[in-house]
Design a protein around this motif. Sequence first.
Motif, PDB file in Angstrom:
ATOM      1  N   ASN A   1     -23.429  -9.958   4.226  1.00 38.06           N
ATOM      2  CA  ASN A   1     -22.228 -10.722   3.238  1.00 38.06           C
ATOM      3  C   ASN A   1     -21.054  -9.895   3.437  1.00 38.06           C
ATOM      4  OD1 ASN A   1     -22.751  -8.245   1.619  1.00 38.06           O
ATOM      5  ND2 ASN A   1     -24.741  -9.060   0.877  1.00 38.06           N
ATOM      6  N   GLY A   2     -19.963 -10.275   2.678  1.00 39.70           N
ATOM      7  CA  GLY A   2     -18.850  -9.620   2.786  1.00 39.70           C
ATOM      8  C   GLY A   2     -18.672  -8.158   2.031  1.00 39.70           C
ATOM      9  N   THR A   3     -19.329  -8.197   1.253  1.00 38.25           N
ATOM     10  CA  THR A   3     -19.331  -6.688   0.377  1.00 38.25           C
ATOM     11  C   THR A   3     -20.043  -5.857   1.366  1.00 38.25           C
ATOM     12  OG1 THR A   3     -19.941  -7.916  -1.680  1.00 38.25           O
ATOM     13  CG2 THR A   3     -20.185  -5.499  -1.384  1.00 38.25           C
ATOM     14  N   ALA A   4     -21.086  -6.191   2.194  1.00 42.85           N
ATOM     15  CA  ALA A   4     -21.701  -5.006   3.116  1.00 42.85           C
ATOM     16  C   ALA A   4     -20.468  -4.646   4.223  1.00 42.85           C
ATOM     17  CB  ALA A   4     -22.863  -5.846   3.746  1.00 42.85           C
ATOM     18  N   ALA A   5     -19.668  -5.710   4.660  1.00 45.23           N
ATOM     19  CA  ALA A   5     -18.851  -5.613   5.835  1.00 45.23           C
ATOM     20  C   ALA A   5     -17.766  -4.604   5.252  1.00 45.23           C
ATOM     21  CB  ALA A   5     -17.972  -6.641   5.924  1.00 45.23           C
ATOM     22  N   LEU A   6     -17.319  -4.592   3.880  1.00 48.09           N
ATOM     23  CA  LEU A   6     -16.391  -3.828   3.273  1.00 48.09           C
ATOM     24  C   LEU A   6     -17.155  -2.125   3.200  1.00 48.09           C
ATOM     25  CD1 LEU A   6     -14.696  -5.734   0.425  1.00 48.09           C
ATOM     26  CD2 LEU A   6     -13.465  -4.701   2.361  1.00 48.09           C
ATOM     27  N   HIS A   7     -18.372  -2.311   2.495  1.00 53.29           N
ATOM     28  CA  HIS A   7     -18.883  -0.860   2.269  1.00 53.29           C
ATOM     29  C   HIS A   7     -19.050  -0.213   3.950  1.00 53.29           C
ATOM     30  CE1 HIS A   7     -22.958   1.270   1.322  1.00 53.29           C
ATOM     31  NE2 HIS A   7     -21.768   2.156   1.545  1.00 53.29           N
ATOM     32  N   MET A   8     -19.529  -0.958   4.830  1.00 50.36           N
ATOM     33  CA  MET A   8     -19.595  -0.178   5.925  1.00 50.36           C
ATOM     34  C   MET A   8     -18.086  -0.021   6.688  1.00 50.36           C
ATOM     35  SD  MET A   8     -21.495   0.696   8.484  1.00 50.36           S
ATOM     36  CE  MET A   8     -22.962   0.264   7.133  1.00 50.36           C
ATOM     37  N   ALA A   9     -17.276  -0.840   6.532  1.00 50.36           N
ATOM     38  CA  ALA A   9     -15.668  -0.347   6.907  1.00 50.36           C
ATOM     39  C   ALA A   9     -15.280   0.840   6.404  1.00 50.36           C
ATOM     40  CB  ALA A   9     -14.909  -1.466   6.764  1.00 50.36           C
ATOM     41  N   LEU A  10     -15.608   1.009   5.013  1.00 45.60           N
ATOM     42  CA  LEU A  10     -14.904   2.108   4.204  1.00 45.60           C
ATOM     43  C   LEU A  10     -15.804   3.396   4.906  1.00 45.60           C
ATOM     44  CD1 LEU A  10     -14.743   0.662   0.728  1.00 45.60           C
ATOM     45  CD2 LEU A  10     -12.958   1.932   2.082  1.00 45.60           C
ATOM     46  N   LEU A  11     -17.135   3.350   4.994  1.00 44.03           N
ATOM     47  CA  LEU A  11     -17.734   4.478   5.560  1.00 44.03           C
ATOM     48  C   LEU A  11     -17.407   4.780   6.828  1.00 44.03           C
ATOM     49  CD1 LEU A  11     -21.548   3.511   4.488  1.00 44.03           C
ATOM     50  CD2 LEU A  11     -20.191   5.441   3.591  1.00 44.03           C
ATOM     51  N   LEU A  12     -17.016   3.859   7.861  1.00 44.98           N
ATOM     52  CA  LEU A  12     -16.839   4.132   9.103  1.00 44.98           C
ATOM     53  C   LEU A  12     -15.079   4.839   9.172  1.00 44.98           C
ATOM     54  CD1 LEU A  12     -17.989   0.899  10.887  1.00 44.98           C
ATOM     55  CD2 LEU A  12     -18.886   2.997  11.302  1.00 44.98           C
TER      56      LEU A  12
END
Length: 379
Positions: free
Chosen positions: A71-82
């Motif tokens: 989902n989009g939230t997971a994409a945001l979460h992962m992007a922030l971690l990266l």
Amino acid sequence: MFDSFIQLVREIYHTEEFIPLHEPRFVGNEKQYLLDVVDSTYVSSVGPYVDQFEAKIAEYCGVKRAVATVNGTAALHMALLLAGVKPGEQVITQAVSFVATANAITYCGAEPVFVDVECNRLGLSPLALGEFLAEFAEFRDGAVWNKLNGKRIAACLPMHTFGHPCDIEAILQICDLYQLPVIEDAAEALGSTWHGKHCGSFGLLGALSFNGNKIITTGGGGMILTNDEKLAQQAKHLTTTAKIAHPWQFIHDQLGFNYRLPNLNAALGLAQLEQLPAFLENKRALAQRYINWARQKHVEILVEPFGAHSNYWLNALLFKDKVECDLFLGASNHNGIMTRPLWELLCNLPMYKHCQTDGLQNSHAVVARLVNIPSSVVQ
């Protein structure tokens, strides 16, 4: 005014039935591709449609890599971690947004700082961002720290609201001065461009959403965009539970996440992506009908900024005050036409009331006046 709006919407969608805010359209190869996946038995997170969908999105958005997520939230979460966001740090974002924007920051153990938006596009204001950083940011030990609370400011997360591009180039210029990575929340902005370049492709990383109400859908899904090959490889690895490739052993070399998009969803997304150009043309024609009506009725309507080409994901009217706004919401919904107010400002939600803001003058003004109106592709 209310009656003429109701008449207009019913004429546009050719029905006397309930008209939702934004529903998907399945008029292409969706059923064919889904049946193909079912017949293959590769319905989970491994399969050719995932690879094809990632490659096609990357090509369309003009980035080197795209990594699909659940989902989009997971994409945001992962992007922030990266991007290097860590617990105890802060991320600058906007209070005018869906809750996922702030939630993704919190999933990292960080906290959002809410800075004001521009009135004409509802994206993070470069002026407000510059003023906030000039007042509160200080360089120390090779990083930017908040003078108010001593926390490191780790990143900036602007959003392209309702598909209208924020002034991302100005935001990038300011963040470059402070050495802050920019992650774009482009969840609503697939197909939108700023000076000819796609939203989600400007920052270090970008995030898309393919939720059921987006311009194209995978049912539930998201995508990480980046031009950094190393970050893309890390994204693929971490979203696949950090599992090291092996024919039979299950070895995971770090904390990972079960964030991969199933092949079944990717098949739906690929069929939808084939129709995106037609959807965009259709939605811009719809927006023009609303713009013409609004001008005749002297109602303010949100339009694409100069230099932008918006996907017009959700059209938005701005009334003179909350009273008129509430009357319109009541009349339209009572007559079977779904309209909705702007999200509650994120700084007003109980879990984010403690977060630092810059006063959010524009944000508070717009939340009382804005209404989203039906914006589905017209059949």
